[in-house]
Design an enzyme around this catalytic site. Structure first.
Site, PDB file in Angstrom:
ATOM      1  N   GLY A 156       4.263   5.956 -12.378  1.00 40.95           N
ATOM      2  CA  GLY A 156       3.369   6.945 -11.849  1.00 40.95           C
ATOM      3  C   GLY A 156       2.049   6.178 -11.008  1.00 40.95           C
ATOM      4  O   GLY A 156       1.768   5.055 -11.267  1.00 40.95           O
TER       5      GLY A 156
ATOM      6  N   PHE B  77       0.895  -1.256  -0.059  1.00 46.21           N
ATOM      7  CA  PHE B  77       0.042   0.089   0.110  1.00 46.21           C
ATOM      8  C   PHE B  77       1.128   1.331   0.062  1.00 46.21           C
ATOM      9  O   PHE B  77       0.774   1.986   0.841  1.00 46.21           O
ATOM     10  CB  PHE B  77      -0.897  -0.094   1.099  1.00 46.21           C
ATOM     11  CG  PHE B  77      -2.190   0.945   1.174  1.00 46.21           C
ATOM     12  CD1 PHE B  77      -3.229   0.653   0.133  1.00 46.21           C
ATOM     13  CD2 PHE B  77      -2.275   2.009   1.998  1.00 46.21           C
ATOM     14  CE1 PHE B  77      -4.121   1.541  -0.093  1.00 46.21           C
ATOM     15  CE2 PHE B  77      -3.526   2.702   2.082  1.00 46.21           C
ATOM     16  CZ  PHE B  77      -4.327   2.476   1.013  1.00 46.21           C
TER      17      PHE B  77
ATOM     18  N   LYS C 187      11.870  -6.148 -17.443  1.00 44.90           N
ATOM     19  CA  LYS C 187      10.625  -5.921 -18.093  1.00 44.90           C
ATOM     20  C   LYS C 187      10.732  -6.919 -19.659  1.00 44.90           C
ATOM     21  O   LYS C 187       9.938  -7.402 -20.026  1.00 44.90           O
ATOM     22  CB  LYS C 187      10.339  -4.549 -18.489  1.00 44.90           C
ATOM     23  CG  LYS C 187       9.848  -3.799 -17.386  1.00 44.90           C
ATOM     24  CD  LYS C 187      10.375  -2.164 -17.526  1.00 44.90           C
ATOM     25  CE  LYS C 187       9.533  -1.666 -16.344  1.00 44.90           C
ATOM     26  NZ  LYS C 187      10.096  -0.011 -16.207  1.00 44.90           N
TER      27      LYS C 187
ATOM     28  N   LYS D  85       7.507  -6.567 -10.577  1.00 39.66           N
ATOM     29  CA  LYS D  85       8.121  -7.146 -11.702  1.00 39.66           C
ATOM     30  C   LYS D  85       8.928  -8.540 -11.389  1.00 39.66           C
ATOM     31  O   LYS D  85       9.139  -9.244 -12.363  1.00 39.66           O
ATOM     32  CB  LYS D  85       9.171  -6.290 -12.368  1.00 39.66           C
ATOM     33  CG  LYS D  85       8.494  -5.071 -13.268  1.00 39.66           C
ATOM     34  CD  LYS D  85       9.423  -3.744 -13.386  1.00 39.66           C
ATOM     35  CE  LYS D  85       9.086  -2.900 -11.960  1.00 39.66           C
ATOM     36  NZ  LYS D  85       9.792  -1.466 -11.933  1.00 39.66           N
TER      37      LYS D  85
HETATM   38  N1  LIG Z   1       5.901   3.368  -8.782  1.00 38.30           N
HETATM   39  C1  LIG Z   1       5.488   3.135 -10.026  1.00 38.30           C
HETATM   40  O1  LIG Z   1       5.368   3.992 -10.839  1.00 38.30           O
HETATM   41  C2  LIG Z   1       5.519   1.619 -10.600  1.00 38.30           C
HETATM   42  C3  LIG Z   1       5.191   1.398 -11.815  1.00 38.30           C
HETATM   43  C4  LIG Z   1       5.026   0.292 -12.527  1.00 38.30           C
HETATM   44  C5  LIG Z   1       5.465  -1.019 -11.374  1.00 38.30           C
HETATM   45  N2  LIG Z   1       5.822  -0.419 -10.101  1.00 38.30           N
HETATM   46  C6  LIG Z   1       6.121  -1.670  -9.153  1.00 38.30           C
HETATM   47  O2  LIG Z   1       4.826  -1.557  -8.149  1.00 38.30           O
HETATM   48  C7  LIG Z   1       5.412  -2.114  -6.795  1.00 38.30           C
HETATM   49  C8  LIG Z   1       4.920  -1.301  -5.779  1.00 38.30           C
HETATM   50  O3  LIG Z   1       5.744   0.090  -6.120  1.00 38.30           O
HETATM   51  P1  LIG Z   1       5.501   1.335  -5.376  1.00 38.30           P
HETATM   52  O4  LIG Z   1       5.864   2.493  -6.078  1.00 38.30           O
HETATM   53  O5  LIG Z   1       4.398   1.529  -4.822  1.00 38.30           O
HETATM   54  O6  LIG Z   1       6.555   1.013  -4.034  1.00 38.30           O
HETATM   55  P2  LIG Z   1       6.578   1.468  -2.609  1.00 38.30           P
HETATM   56  O7  LIG Z   1       5.783   2.990  -2.736  1.00 38.30           O
HETATM   57  O8  LIG Z   1       7.658   1.216  -2.062  1.00 38.30           O
HETATM   58  O9  LIG Z   1       5.339   0.662  -1.753  1.00 38.30           O
HETATM   59  C9  LIG Z   1       5.805  -0.729  -1.545  1.00 38.30           C
HETATM   60  C10 LIG Z   1       4.475  -1.335  -0.571  1.00 38.30           C
HETATM   61  O10 LIG Z   1       4.819  -2.586  -0.154  1.00 38.30           O
HETATM   62  C11 LIG Z   1       4.844  -2.679   1.404  1.00 38.30           C
HETATM   63  N3  LIG Z   1       5.594  -3.909   1.587  1.00 38.30           N
HETATM   64  C12 LIG Z   1       6.975  -3.972   1.665  1.00 38.30           C
HETATM   65  N4  LIG Z   1       7.382  -5.100   1.987  1.00 38.30           N
HETATM   66  C13 LIG Z   1       6.216  -5.724   2.141  1.00 38.30           C
HETATM   67  C14 LIG Z   1       5.780  -7.029   2.856  1.00 38.30           C
HETATM   68  N5  LIG Z   1       6.749  -7.952   3.256  1.00 38.30           N
HETATM   69  N6  LIG Z   1       4.650  -7.401   2.943  1.00 38.30           N
HETATM   70  C15 LIG Z   1       3.498  -6.255   2.906  1.00 38.30           C
HETATM   71  N7  LIG Z   1       3.649  -5.613   2.015  1.00 38.30           N
HETATM   72  C16 LIG Z   1       5.078  -4.958   2.087  1.00 38.30           C
HETATM   73  C17 LIG Z   1       5.367  -1.451   1.736  1.00 38.30           C
HETATM   74  O11 LIG Z   1       4.776  -1.114   3.020  1.00 38.30           O
HETATM   75  P3  LIG Z   1       5.289   0.071   4.095  1.00 38.30           P
HETATM   76  O12 LIG Z   1       4.230   1.007   3.362  1.00 38.30           O
HETATM   77  O13 LIG Z   1       4.805  -0.197   5.406  1.00 38.30           O
HETATM   78  O14 LIG Z   1       6.543   0.516   3.904  1.00 38.30           O
HETATM   79  C18 LIG Z   1       4.541  -0.384   0.940  1.00 38.30           C
HETATM   80  O15 LIG Z   1       3.153  -0.198   1.266  1.00 38.30           O
HETATM   81  C19 LIG Z   1       7.076  -2.415  -7.336  1.00 38.30           C
HETATM   82  O16 LIG Z   1       6.890  -3.763  -7.305  1.00 38.30           O
HETATM   83  C20 LIG Z   1       7.202  -1.653  -8.469  1.00 38.30           C
HETATM   84  O17 LIG Z   1       8.518  -1.867  -9.084  1.00 38.30           O
HETATM   85  C21 LIG Z   1       5.607   0.698  -9.746  1.00 38.30           C
END
Ligand SMILES: NC(=O)c1ccc[n+]([C@@H]2O[C@H](COP(=O)([O-])OP(=O)(O)OC[C@H]3O[C@@H](n4cnc5c(N)ncnc54)[C@H](OP(=O)(O)O)[C@@H]3O)[C@@H](O)[C@H]2O)c1
Length: 350
Positions: free
Chosen positions: A330, A11, A227, A128
């Site tokens: 994003g 989240f 990817k 990914k």
């Molecule tokens: N950001 C982008 O634009 C984007 C685009 C495409 C794909 N993605 C992919 O989407 C995924 C999420 O990206 P994001 O940017 O949202 O990352 P993020 O902001 O770092 O969020 C990751 C979330 O996962 C939670 N988490 C970490 N370890 C966990 C566990 N063991 N159990 C349960 N929850 C856990 C974190 O908890 P806490 O909040 O408590 O730290 C946080 O809520 C990644 O794999 C990323 O590569 C991201």
């Protein structure tokens, strides 16, 4: 109207962007998709897994997350320390997995996905790691349990490329893919083409939130490799190891090389490519996989894709070349990719 129960693990930026879309598009989902979607559970690393049978209040969860308060402050929830235990105890129709990408062993996402598929839940993910390292195993598990595993958001976020190829180009034979699949490196190379040094362009990308404090995964090409592996598995049905992808990042590209390319009417881009190599007809064609900087002539549609934009050119026998350009990251754009996959799962189940 079909009622869908959703669980979201992860989240952060993406998990919050996705749930915000669920909440703001709730009327549209009812009217246009005949779907009544409720979020029954959500998990992050700090709060663990929380569950509410009647559905969680999404604006309240977003408020808690943005004010850095524990999600357990949501009234009427049951909590499990471990998301896996919570998921096993409560279930849902669809798991939305959005934990951090880990390209070493794909944890924790791969365990969440295995657990959900094994208990008959559809899974959609932006993570990914599982698709890059274990697509075949996970798709076999999904088939075994008669459910869907979808990962549109892993490549070019909400810009549809996987569904565009698999569904929109069904029946065509795809021979090659070439793409700009990493917005950070494209932003840096675009800034360098405008005259900045690599160091200044990287610092600018970091200041704007396009690059991490440790930019290695992007600038050394690992993100684009992940990817590429996902596309190899989903489009060509080939399970490649990361070491099978020829990889070169952009860290050694100099301002002189960028300017020399411009003088030749070219642009240097970090290009991810997959190409079937015609060979001995009795054997399966080899699939060449590369991530590397390439000086592209300006007539190439990828040469004009600038800034954080992503693009993919698909070469298929019935269509010649098709290029899809759009955002590759994003909060909302990635949430859109997850939402489209959730709707696709619901339609397939109808
Ligand atoms: N950001 C982008 O634009 C984007 C685009 C495409 C794909 N993605 C992919 O989407 C995924 C999420 O990206 P994001 O940017 O949202 O990352 P993020 O902001 O770092 O969020 C990751 C979330 O996962 C939670 N988490 C970490 N370890 C966990 C566990 N063991 N159990 C349960 N929850 C856990 C974190 O908890 P806490 O909040 O408590 O730290 C946080 O809520 C990644 O794999 C990323 O590569 C991201």
């Amino acid at each position: 109207m079909k009622r869908l129960r959703l669980s979201t693990i992860g989240f952060g930026t993406v998990g919050q962007g996705f749930t915000e879309l669920l909440s703001t598009r709730c009327d549209l989902l009812r009217q246009k998709c005949d779907l009544d979607i409720i979020l029954v559970s959500v998990a992050n690393a700090h709060s663990g897994f929380i569950y509410c049978e009647d559905g969680l209040d999404i604006p309240m969860l977003l408020q808690l997350a943005t004010t850095r308060r524990p999600l357990t402050a949501h009234p009427g929830v049951t909590r499990w320390e471990s998301p896996l235990e919570g998921l096993r105890a409560t279930g849902a129709d669809i798991l939305v997995e959005a934990t951090p990408t880990n390209l070493h062993d794909a944890e924790p996402g791969i365990s969440h996905i295995r657990a959900a598929l094994s208990q008959g839940m559809h899974v959609v993910t932006a993570n990914k790691g599982p698709g890059a390292l274990a697509a075949n195993e996970l798709f076999a598990l999904a088939r075994q349990h008669g459910v869907q595993l979808r990962m549109e958001a892993t490549v070019m976020a909400g810009t549809p490329v996987i569904s565009a190829i698999r569904e929109g180009m069904a029946g065509a034979s795809v021979r090659a893919l070439r793409g700009i699949l990493n917005g950070t490196t494209n932003y840096i190379l675009t800034a360098m083409a405008a005259g900045q040094s690599y160091a200044t362009a990287l610092a600018d990308a970091q200041a704007r939130g396009y690059a991490e404090t440790d930019p290695t995964a992007d600038v050394e090409g690992h993100d684009a490799v992940a990817k590429t592996l996902i596309l190899a598995a989903l489009i060509f049905g080939r399970s490649l190891k990361p070491s099978a992808v020829v990889r070169q990042g952009i860290t050694t590209i100099t301002q002189e090389q960028v300017q020399q390319a411009i003088e030749q009417d070219k642009r240097i881009k970090l290009v991810a490519s997959l190409r079937l190599l015609a060979g001995d007809k009795s054997k399966e064609e080899a699939l060449e996989a590369r991530v590397e900087p390439v000086a592209l002539p300006l007539r190439d549609p990828l040469a004009r894709v600038d800034g954080v934009m992503n693009a993919l050119t698909i070469a298929a026998d019935t269509l010649s070349e098709v290029t899809i350009i759009g955002p590759g990251a994003g909060r909302v754009a990635t949430g859109q990719g997850l939402l489209a996959d959730v709707i696709a799962c619901a339609r397939a189940q109808a």
